[in-house]
Design an enzyme around this catalytic site. Structure first.
Site, short mmCIF file in Angstrom:
data_model
loop_
_atom_site.label_atom_id
_atom_site.label_comp_id
_atom_site.label_asym_id
_atom_site.label_seq_id
_atom_site.Cartn_x
_atom_site.Cartn_y
_atom_site.Cartn_z
N ASP A 13 103.61 -1.43 25.16
CA ASP A 13 102.99 -0.60 26.17
C ASP A 13 101.80 -1.40 26.69
O ASP A 13 101.38 -2.38 26.06
CB ASP A 13 102.53 0.72 25.53
CG ASP A 13 101.79 1.61 26.51
OD1 ASP A 13 102.24 1.74 27.67
OD2 ASP A 13 100.74 2.17 26.12
N ASP A 15 98.67 0.12 28.83
CA ASP A 15 97.40 0.87 28.78
C ASP A 15 97.06 1.24 27.34
O ASP A 15 97.84 1.92 26.67
CB ASP A 15 97.50 2.16 29.60
CG ASP A 15 97.74 1.88 31.08
OD1 ASP A 15 97.48 0.74 31.51
OD2 ASP A 15 98.18 2.80 31.79
N GLY A 50 100.59 7.89 28.90
CA GLY A 50 101.98 7.48 28.80
C GLY A 50 102.91 8.12 29.80
O GLY A 50 104.09 7.82 29.85
N ILE A 51 102.38 9.03 30.64
CA ILE A 51 103.20 9.76 31.61
C ILE A 51 103.17 9.04 32.95
O ILE A 51 102.14 8.51 33.37
CB ILE A 51 102.69 11.21 31.77
CG1 ILE A 51 102.57 11.90 30.41
CG2 ILE A 51 103.59 12.02 32.70
CD1 ILE A 51 103.84 12.00 29.62
N ARG A 53 103.45 8.38 37.17
CA ARG A 53 102.53 8.83 38.24
C ARG A 53 102.83 10.24 38.73
O ARG A 53 101.95 11.10 38.76
CB ARG A 53 102.56 7.83 39.40
CG ARG A 53 101.39 8.00 40.37
CD ARG A 53 101.50 7.00 41.50
NE ARG A 53 101.62 5.63 41.00
CZ ARG A 53 102.08 4.62 41.69
NH1 ARG A 53 102.51 4.81 42.93
NH2 ARG A 53 102.14 3.41 41.18
N SER A 122 103.48 2.27 34.04
CA SER A 122 102.77 1.87 35.26
C SER A 122 103.60 0.93 36.13
O SER A 122 104.07 -0.11 35.66
CB SER A 122 101.45 1.19 34.89
OG SER A 122 100.83 0.67 36.06
N ASN A 124 102.27 -0.75 38.27
CA ASN A 124 101.34 -1.86 38.50
C ASN A 124 101.30 -2.86 37.34
O ASN A 124 100.50 -3.79 37.36
CB ASN A 124 99.93 -1.31 38.73
CG ASN A 124 99.83 -0.53 40.02
OD1 ASN A 124 100.06 -1.05 41.10
ND2 ASN A 124 99.49 0.75 39.92
N ASP A 176 100.10 3.53 22.17
CA ASP A 176 98.88 4.26 21.79
C ASP A 176 99.00 5.74 22.13
O ASP A 176 98.04 6.48 21.97
CB ASP A 176 97.65 3.67 22.49
CG ASP A 176 97.62 3.99 23.98
OD1 ASP A 176 98.70 3.99 24.61
OD2 ASP A 176 96.52 4.25 24.51
#
Length: 225
Positions: A13, A15, A50-51, A53, A122, A124, A176
């Site tokens: 992951d 973030d 974790g969700i 957009r 993401s 991004n 996380d």
């Protein structure tokens, strides 16, 4: 042969694992919450981890009981506004923003010839990985738009193994968020949780913080299960 001995790859992951971009998400989403009239709370912030957009936007709108006020086109405009704000914030990232211990852990994995992929909600993620100077470490970054459903669905972590041409049991996923741990477990991979062990209780292995994560620490934890 132990569980660890069959491992050939790691799926990350982003973030909260590779970098603290969560703070930028918080700033950008809080602006949207203010715009739609939803009160920002710690619980709401935690629930967005974790969700994806559109899923995050739906949670924010529902939290303020504004579901009937925003049709699909209005929601897409809000999501785009959030993303514009977020991209401005993440454009300031540098390698100094890599979370403690993660650069060393990636170096350790590459030296041991493990294959690495990124499984982030993401869109991004490739831009962020570039900003952090980590692009050369990863064989692939899964495009969240290419999977049928977001976390906690296992699709993205299943894809993170597939892009490495590995079976799920050959991959360790690092997360996380509780949704992320569910995704890893659902994909049939070994899950490593980083953060509050109560929140991440379903993880196969837990570490309090990124600085504690090493190859040997994971091996020891798995072998002692």
């Amino acid at each position: 042969m132990s569980e660890f001995d069959v491992i050939k790859g790691f799926a990350f992951d982003m973030d909260g694992v590779l970098a603290d971009t969560a703070r930028f998400h918080t700033i950008a989403w809080r602006k949207i919450a203010d715009e739609v009239g939803t009160t920002w709370t710690k619980e709401l912030e935690e629930g967005l981890k974790g969700i994806d957009r559109m899923g995050s936007l739906a949670l924010i709108i529902s939290a303020g009981r504004h579901d009937d006020e925003y049709d699909q086109s209005a929601r897409e405009a809000l999501a785009e506004k959030k993303n514009t704000n977020y991209r401005e914030l993440i454009s300031t990232l540098t390698p100094a923003d890599i979370l403690p211990g993660m650069q060393q852990f990636l170096d350790e994995l590459k030296a041991a010839n493990y294959q690495l992929s990124v499984a982030s909600a993401s869109k991004n993620a490739p831009f962020i990985i570039e900003r952090l100077g980590l692009a050369d470490y990863f064989e692939a970054v899964v495009d969240p738009a290419s999977v049928a459903a977001g976390k906690p669905d296992p699709a993205i972590f299943a894809a993170a193994a597939k892009v490495l041409n590995l079976e799920p049991e050959q991959v360790i996923g690092l997360e996380d968020s509780a949704a992320g741990i569910q995704s890893i477990n659902g994909a049939g991979e070994i899950s490593v949780g980083i953060g509050n062990a109560n929140v991440l209780a379903e993880a196969d292995v837990n570490f309090d913080k990124t600085a504690d994560v090493t190859l040997n620490a994971i091996k020891v934890a798995l072998d002692s299960k």
